[in-house]
Design a protein around this motif. Structure first.
Motif, short mmCIF file in Angstrom:
data_model
loop_
_atom_site.label_atom_id
_atom_site.label_comp_id
_atom_site.label_asym_id
_atom_site.label_seq_id
_atom_site.Cartn_x
_atom_site.Cartn_y
_atom_site.Cartn_z
N UNK A 119 -27.34 6.46 -34.63
CA UNK A 119 -26.37 5.45 -34.19
C UNK A 119 -25.71 5.88 -32.88
N UNK A 120 -25.40 7.17 -32.77
CA UNK A 120 -24.82 7.68 -31.52
C UNK A 120 -25.81 7.51 -30.37
N UNK A 121 -27.08 7.78 -30.64
CA UNK A 121 -28.11 7.63 -29.60
C UNK A 121 -28.20 6.18 -29.15
N UNK A 122 -28.15 5.26 -30.10
CA UNK A 122 -28.22 3.83 -29.76
C UNK A 122 -27.02 3.42 -28.92
N UNK A 123 -25.83 3.86 -29.30
CA UNK A 123 -24.62 3.48 -28.55
C UNK A 123 -24.62 4.10 -27.16
N UNK A 124 -25.10 5.32 -27.04
CA UNK A 124 -25.23 5.93 -25.71
C UNK A 124 -26.15 5.09 -24.84
N UNK A 125 -27.23 4.62 -25.42
CA UNK A 125 -28.17 3.77 -24.70
C UNK A 125 -27.50 2.47 -24.25
N UNK A 126 -26.65 1.92 -25.12
CA UNK A 126 -25.95 0.68 -24.78
C UNK A 126 -25.04 0.87 -23.57
N UNK A 127 -24.29 1.96 -23.54
CA UNK A 127 -23.41 2.21 -22.39
C UNK A 127 -24.21 2.46 -21.12
N UNK A 182 -26.00 -8.42 -21.99
CA UNK A 182 -25.99 -8.96 -23.35
C UNK A 182 -26.73 -8.03 -24.31
N UNK A 183 -27.84 -7.44 -23.84
CA UNK A 183 -28.55 -6.47 -24.67
C UNK A 183 -27.68 -5.27 -25.00
N UNK A 184 -26.91 -4.81 -24.00
CA UNK A 184 -25.99 -3.69 -24.22
C UNK A 184 -24.95 -4.05 -25.28
N UNK A 185 -24.43 -5.29 -25.20
CA UNK A 185 -23.45 -5.74 -26.19
C UNK A 185 -24.03 -5.71 -27.60
N UNK A 186 -25.26 -6.20 -27.75
CA UNK A 186 -25.89 -6.21 -29.06
C UNK A 186 -26.11 -4.79 -29.60
#
Length: 248
Positions: A128-136, A238-242
Motif C-alpha cells: 500500500x505504501x508503494x502504491x501511494x508513493x506511486x500516486x504522489x 485522476x489516476x493519481x487520485x484513484x
C-alpha cells in the motif's frame, strides 16, 4: 492490520466463531503474539508447531506466483523505460506537447513498476505504501506535463502531425501489451492495482495522441495538440487520485 507490517507473516487463517487465528510465519512467534496482545482483546498463544506438508505446498505455490509477478513487472519496467526515452526525444524534436506529456506518463509508469517490483513479496502495508508513493509521483509528473502545455501555449510550438500519430501508434501497442501482461495480477495487491490504473490510463492517453495528430493535420492548428496535452495531464492526475484512495 495489526500484523500488516511484519514481513515474516505468510498466511493468516481465521476461525471467527471459535476466536482462533492460525498464523503461518518464519522465525519467532513472540512479535506476533505481542502485536495481538496489544489489541486488548485477550489474545494468547495457544500452540506453535512446524507447518504441515499441505501448508508448505501452498506457500511454494505462493512463491511461484510472486516470481511470476516479479517477472511481469520487470518486463513492464523495460517496455515503459524504453518508450519514455523514445517519446521524449521525438516529442522535443516534433515540438509536440501531447507526446512529451505521454513520455512523462511512461516514465511515471516505469517508476510505478519499479516501486511495485520492490513491494513484491512484502507485507500488505508495504504494498500500500508503494502504491501511494506511486500516486504522489504521478501527481508530480502530471503537473510537469501541464506546465509544458502552458509553456508551449505562451511561447508557441509547431507540432509535426505525422510524427505524432506514428509514435502514438507505437506507444499504444506498447501500452496495450502492458495492460494484457498485468491483467492477471491486478487484484494481487495495491501495488498491482496502481500499475493497472497507470496502464489503463496510458491506453486512453495514446488514443488521444493519435487523435491530436489527426486534428493537427486536418486543421493545420497547434491547438488540438495543446488540448490533448491538457487532457492527458488531467487523466494522469485522476489516476493519481484513484491510486491514493486505494486501501488494500
Amino acid at each position: 492490520l495489526a500484523l500488516a507490517d511484519l514481513d515474516d507473516v505468510r498466511v493468516l487463517s481465521f476461525d471467527l466463531p471459535g476466536r482462533q487465528l492460525e498464523v503461518v510465519h518464519d522465525g519467532d512467534a513472540g512479535p506476533i503474539t505481542t502485536k495481538l496482545q496489544n489489541l486488548g482483546l485477550g489474545a494468547s498463544l495457544q500452540a506453535t508447531r512446524p507447518a504441515d506438508s499441505e501448508t508448505i505446498q501452498s506457500l511454494h505455490a505462493s512463491a511461484a506466483s510472486v516470481a511470476q509477478e516479479a517477472g511481469t513487472l520487470w518486463l513492464l519496467l523495460g517496455i515503459n523505460g524504453f518508450m519514455f526515452v523514445v517519446e521524449m526525444i521525438a516529442g522535443l524534436i516534433a515540438q509536440f506537447t501531447g507526446l512529451i506529456a505521454d513520455s512523462l506518463d511512461m516514465f511515471a509508469d516505469a517508476a510505478v513498476y519499479g516501486v511495485a517490483l520492490y513491494a513484491v513479496g512484502h507485507s500488505v502495508r508495504m504494498k500500500l505504501r508503494a502504491a501511494h508513493f506511486s500516486g504522489w509521483l504521478q501527481i508530480i509528473l502530471a503537473l510537469g506535463a501541464l506546465g509544458e502545455v502552458v509553456r508551449r501555449l505562451v511561447f508557441g510550438s509547431e507540432p509535426v502531425s505525422t510524427l505524432m500519430m506514428s509514435f502514438g501508434l507505437v506507444a499504444l501497442a506498447a501500452n496495450v501489451t502492458c495492460l494484457l501482461l498485468i491483467a492477471k495480477s491486478r487484484d494481487s495487491g495495491a501495488h498491482m492495482k496502481a500499475s493497472w490504473i497507470f496502464s489503463a490510463n496510458d491506453v486512453i492517453a495514446n488514443l488521444g495522441v493519435i487523435l491530436a495528430g489527426g486534428l493537427v493535420a486536418w486543421t493545420g492548428s497547434r491547438y488540438p495538440d495543446l488540448v490533448i496535452g491538457l487532457i492527458i495531464g488531467l487523466i494522469v492526475l485522476n489516476g493519481a487520485r484513484r491510486i491514493l484512495q486505494l486501501k488494500s
